[in-house]
Design an enzyme around this catalytic site. Sequence first.
Site, mmCIF file in Angstrom:
data_model
loop_
_atom_site.group_PDB
_atom_site.id
_atom_site.type_symbol
_atom_site.label_atom_id
_atom_site.label_comp_id
_atom_site.label_asym_id
_atom_site.label_seq_id
_atom_site.Cartn_x
_atom_site.Cartn_y
_atom_site.Cartn_z
ATOM 1 N N ASP A 66 0.846 -1.196 0.000
ATOM 2 C CA ASP A 66 0.000 0.000 0.000
ATOM 3 C C ASP A 66 0.879 1.242 0.000
ATOM 4 O OD1 ASP A 66 -2.386 1.747 0.635
ATOM 5 O OD2 ASP A 66 -3.303 -0.206 0.973
ATOM 6 N N HIS A 71 -3.896 5.864 3.350
ATOM 7 C CA HIS A 71 -4.541 4.645 2.868
ATOM 8 C C HIS A 71 -3.880 3.395 3.441
ATOM 9 C CE1 HIS A 71 -5.876 1.657 -0.178
ATOM 10 N NE2 HIS A 71 -6.870 2.496 -0.441
ATOM 11 N N SER A 122 -10.947 -1.171 -1.105
ATOM 12 C CA SER A 122 -9.678 -1.099 -0.376
ATOM 13 C C SER A 122 -9.879 -1.390 1.103
ATOM 14 C CB SER A 122 -9.055 0.295 -0.506
ATOM 15 O OG SER A 122 -8.424 0.470 -1.740
#
Length: 778
Positions: free
Chosen positions: A154, A227, A559
């Site tokens: 990520d 994220h 996600s």
Amino acid sequence: MAENPVKWLVLVLTSGLLFNIVLSTKTQLPKKTYIVQMDKSAMPNSFSNHLEWYSSKVQSVLTKQESTETDHEDDQRVIYNYQTAFHGFAARLSEEEAQRLEEEDGVLAIFPETKYELHTTRSPLFLGLDPAQDTAGVWSQRLSDHDVIVGVLDTGIWPESESFNDTGMSPVPARWKGACETGRGFTKRHCNRKIVGARMFYRGYESATGKIDPQDEYKSPRDQDGHGTHTAATVAGSPVKGANLLGYAYGTARGMAPGARVAAYKVCWVGGCFSSDILSAVDRAVADGVNVVSISLGGGVSSYYRDSLSVAAFGAMEMGVFVSGSAGNGGPDPVSLTNVSPWITTVGASTMDRDFPATVGLGNGRTFSGVSLYKGRRTLESKQYPVVYMGSNSTTPDPGSLCLEGTVERRKVAGKIVICDRGISPRVQKGQVVKDAGGVGMILTNTAANGEELVADSHLIPAVAVGEAEAREIKRYALSNPKATASLAFLGTRLGIRPSPVVAAFSSRGPNFLTLEILKPDLVAPGVNILAAWTGNLGPSSLPTDRRRVKFNILSGTSMSCPHVSGIAALLKARHPYWSPAAIKSALMTTAYVHDNTLHPLKDASTADPSNPYDHGAGHVNPRKALDPGLVYDIEPQDYFEFLCTQNLTPTQLKVFAKYSNRTCRHTLAGPADLNYPAISVVFPEKTNVSVLSVRRTLTNVGPPISNYHLAVSPFRGALVKVEPQALNFTGAGQKLSYKVTFRAKSRQTGPEFGDLVWKNGVHKVRSPIAITWLPPM
């Protein structure tokens, strides 16, 4: 990202369109990154190691001028050497050089660089993982839980987050070979017994976009995007009491596998995520010793042998590593899935029973419900404000209604609440545009693409999101009344929402056109309004103008659903350390449920109609049931290879997946539908004279040694279904028993039909979804 309304963008984000690199002032062919897969066994004895051989191969295809230029340190051609899940290298080449290299001995395949996109608390309780009621010992904190390591590919990790506190954790397993790489803002001390590894991969990114400016972004494993921190904490975050976002979703935040460890592999940067970096991270993660790889990224769909991530995931699977990938945020459009290889667990997104209600009160006395995470000094509840909609009609968005930068005129919106349609730009950015133009608030309206799905955002301006039906009424009022007014009210957090779960409108859908016989997605998990840890570098809206700093943030996207499944897979690996990746996937799929908390079939948020396996796969993940599935559909690496042998690949293309195991086709599968997959999908071909299809499945007993199962199967309008035998009587643990399913067409249908097949023994229900597809007659 939470949503991607311009879905065609994903289809064109290929390396050929993304970047042309000027490498020097001299005239030379433009170069881009290619991933080159090599036959490891073909290295001549004259070379001492594979990197030396790879470099020689590259040199052999260069012109004399180009070969001389590679002597410069700033023009190194080979940027990665892959050794574990994938064998080969990544190099910067011109198109002509890549073509010449493809003809060289020992070269199996060449993949052009591909850009991938990010597919961007309450969920443990919603999933039945409440420590206060953990009678089954799911979260018993055995030492074996601490032996499971999840690699998260990520944007990096924010190590100061309380979610990565390692208090009470045992020493890092001796088998672990990972490292804690350093760089700006990240030192060795930032790793601990929870964050056991942190690496960064940027050579492909720099090759495509130029050198990283360390002043603009952290050239280290540190996460400035948020994220990666969010996904890592969702997988295995330690419990944090009092977690919340600006007062919303207050409670204890914890990951799915709070006893597991995390290894962060930073593959995404400000300008995107590139396949050569992702491939290197998968290769390194497997070599480091991870048990699970979690990939909340997607880059479109290409043939199995042309998809470098698919090939790398195959190698990881061969090494016993479970790989989960997000399905993508291309829904509700059909055929919008990514990560569809059968050896990858493909995860769609669904809602939970928690919401953040807000209301829009119109001047005509009507009130409409919506959602919001707005928290600020100014509220618009106490009085009515003028409301304006700049679109031309109430049903179809147009450029004036989308509140894009440069399209909102101050003279039209100053002091008013502005109605903005979803699409093109990020939802929170629309609010910023309204604020910059002098607007006092925003009503964010769904279009047909979003239906009634409500995604909450931490807006910088008072804003309420409403569904499509409410949106039409509000816009009609604003367009027909020159003195239209509205007020906005924010009501905090509410639990017990019914119905839930619901399949998210943005969640990508099947069918899997690469292979219709492999039903995708595999399952859905919570992916809407998920609270988890956040970076200290960015505000909750992710806008550069957002000066707020929070420890937790609420995000939506596949996600977010992918790391839920990755964490649950880690739980299963801790309880069943000898299970294969396929056995873990089977347990997750066959125990998934297909009814919501009103006991009705799962619904699709985009239509409010019942969803089907092209939307939800096998159903919604059920961790407690998955720990004890009774039976599993196991698949060996050779079985997956046999599946590839049914895909009309050439021997050279097949060799991509037989890189070091020297696999050959034994032709044990009659067709792709015979892969021992936990879902069953059959396709009646265009030829109407084919009226009978059959598939075989084998179940392995992982429950009590003596277990007797009987069958239940759905009726279908278009076909008669016969299962032989109709009972499976196991007499030992690990015993395998097979059955055959025959489909006899009785009336061709214009669309697919869905149902299920369930083996029951009074304790366990082992359920497989069934899809029957009729291709149009020739």
